[in-house]
Design an enzyme around this catalytic site. Sequence first.
Site, mmCIF file in Angstrom:
data_model
loop_
_atom_site.group_PDB
_atom_site.id
_atom_site.type_symbol
_atom_site.label_atom_id
_atom_site.label_comp_id
_atom_site.label_asym_id
_atom_site.label_seq_id
_atom_site.Cartn_x
_atom_site.Cartn_y
_atom_site.Cartn_z
ATOM 1 N N ASN A 1 0.861 -1.171 0.000
ATOM 2 C CA ASN A 1 0.000 0.000 0.000
ATOM 3 C C ASN A 1 0.904 1.230 0.000
ATOM 4 O O ASN A 1 1.462 1.610 1.032
ATOM 5 C CB ASN A 1 -0.912 -0.031 1.235
ATOM 6 C CG ASN A 1 -1.902 1.112 1.282
ATOM 7 O OD1 ASN A 1 -1.620 2.203 0.798
ATOM 8 N ND2 ASN A 1 -3.050 0.875 1.879
ATOM 9 N N SER B 1 0.082 4.186 2.370
ATOM 10 C CA SER B 1 0.369 3.848 3.762
ATOM 11 C C SER B 1 1.861 3.980 4.045
ATOM 12 O O SER B 1 2.263 4.558 5.067
ATOM 13 C CB SER B 1 -0.114 2.428 4.058
ATOM 14 O OG SER B 1 0.275 2.014 5.344
ATOM 15 N N GLU C 1 -9.436 -11.236 1.241
ATOM 16 C CA GLU C 1 -9.466 -9.807 1.541
ATOM 17 C C GLU C 1 -10.853 -9.188 1.338
ATOM 18 O O GLU C 1 -10.997 -7.969 1.301
ATOM 19 C CB GLU C 1 -8.431 -9.081 0.674
ATOM 20 C CG GLU C 1 -7.013 -9.556 0.887
ATOM 21 C CD GLU C 1 -6.330 -8.952 2.101
ATOM 22 O OE1 GLU C 1 -6.452 -7.739 2.312
ATOM 23 O OE2 GLU C 1 -5.680 -9.708 2.852
ATOM 24 N N HIS D 1 -5.346 -4.306 -3.761
ATOM 25 C CA HIS D 1 -6.652 -4.930 -3.954
ATOM 26 C C HIS D 1 -7.154 -4.574 -5.352
ATOM 27 O O HIS D 1 -6.790 -3.528 -5.913
ATOM 28 C CB HIS D 1 -7.673 -4.435 -2.917
ATOM 29 C CG HIS D 1 -7.362 -4.823 -1.516
ATOM 30 N ND1 HIS D 1 -7.396 -3.933 -0.464
ATOM 31 C CD2 HIS D 1 -7.003 -6.017 -0.985
ATOM 32 C CE1 HIS D 1 -7.084 -4.556 0.656
ATOM 33 N NE2 HIS D 1 -6.834 -5.816 0.371
ATOM 34 N N CYS E 1 -13.090 2.097 -0.406
ATOM 35 C CA CYS E 1 -12.541 1.291 0.687
ATOM 36 C C CYS E 1 -13.403 1.388 1.936
ATOM 37 O O CYS E 1 -13.475 0.456 2.729
ATOM 38 C CB CYS E 1 -11.125 1.761 1.034
ATOM 39 S SG CYS E 1 -9.827 1.032 0.020
#
Length: 446
Positions: A25, A28, A174, A247, A368
């Site tokens: 990510n 992140s 996920e 994702h 998300c």
Amino acid sequence: MFAQEANFDGLIGPTHNYGGLSDGNLASARNGGLVSSPRQGVLEGLTKMKRLADAGLVQGLLPPHERPFLPLLRRAGFSGSDAQVVEAAWKQAPGLVRKASSASPMWAANAATVSPSADTADGRVHFTPANLLTTLHRSIEGRQTQRSLSWAFADTSRFSVHDPLPMQADFADEGAANHVRLCAEQGGEGVEIFVYGRSAGESWAGAFPARQTLEACQAVARSHGLDPKRCVFLRQSQAAIDAGAFHNDVVCVGTRTTLFFHELAFEDRHGALEAIRRAANGLFEPVFVEVPEAEVPIGDAITSYLFNSQLLEWPGEDRLALIAPKETEETETTRGYCAAMVAGNGPIGRVEFVDVRQSMRNGGGPACLRLRVVLTPEERAAVTPAALMTDALHDQLTVWASKHYRDRLSPDELGDPALMVESRAALDALTQILGLGPDFYPFQRV
């Protein structure tokens, strides 16, 4: 039968912080260590929820999880009072405390995979909470998510909430972030598209983890009682994963008959589209809106989160609306693509930009934050009323968040037992607001 797609957003928790915990990510990792604003984050989420509810869409919420998650720290060998556990863990294993404090359940697209009653053999809405085993900070979510879903969808005659899949790498799951449903009408039979990154036991040489397995997708489809001929299993491209699409919903979103995706989303693009056409045969003709790499490089698609947007049927409008983050507007290529797209006569007629920057800095856009659940009027009436957004609930939660959430939080403050006390006070108060019961959270059951 008439049905409507509802969105259940994760309510952002009091320990929302930028810990940089998620491998693959990019947002992140890039923002790890920055100072967050939990209060601003939860208010941004509530504003987005109210916007959709005010428009006449069905909008619900899922409560945050208890953080820091003391059972993880105790399982790691720390003992004593709760405050002593936090203090000792922070001194000896601060990285573990950061993982135990992550507010990642806010990203409800990872909460579960959902199949509507029109697709399932028993005519109930099915939920499989994701095990999220690829990362430690998310692997602790599954059971509490199951509890949240069982609270919101308590009527077992209409809803079936499964256990998460086994906590083993073959079944890495996920949730809905790797799942898309297409249909002619929400209440009619649809095609469920499951996207995976690898197969069980496969040697993976990618730069970042492939988080979803084919076997997990197949297990969910079987347990939900789906018609095999209406299921499609597609491989996400390694190019997308390596570029930071951890994702599939970072490079693809769909609703009704429309699939909106990046050219590099799938490993075998032509084969993927043909498989969807075959599965939809006799039901509807899929509409594919493919964004070329030449117009929007995948790097721009990922940093702007063009595809991590909510693609919605907007009341009173005859074309779909795309609810995209402000970052999509601020990125030149995606802003230009959106302007050209809505000026044409395709299925997406409008793009609305929303501010969810607190979530975006951790790698989570508007899509998300929500779990999509297709509901008939009877199923909607069976949802726990406190799980559905109203003006009164919005106002109550705004006051609650303003009272209990810190305005600023640094990852270096996560070892302060006072934060745990504040977070528990917030969750105790939320328990009363939502009627969650006296034992909803682990700390309430001790």
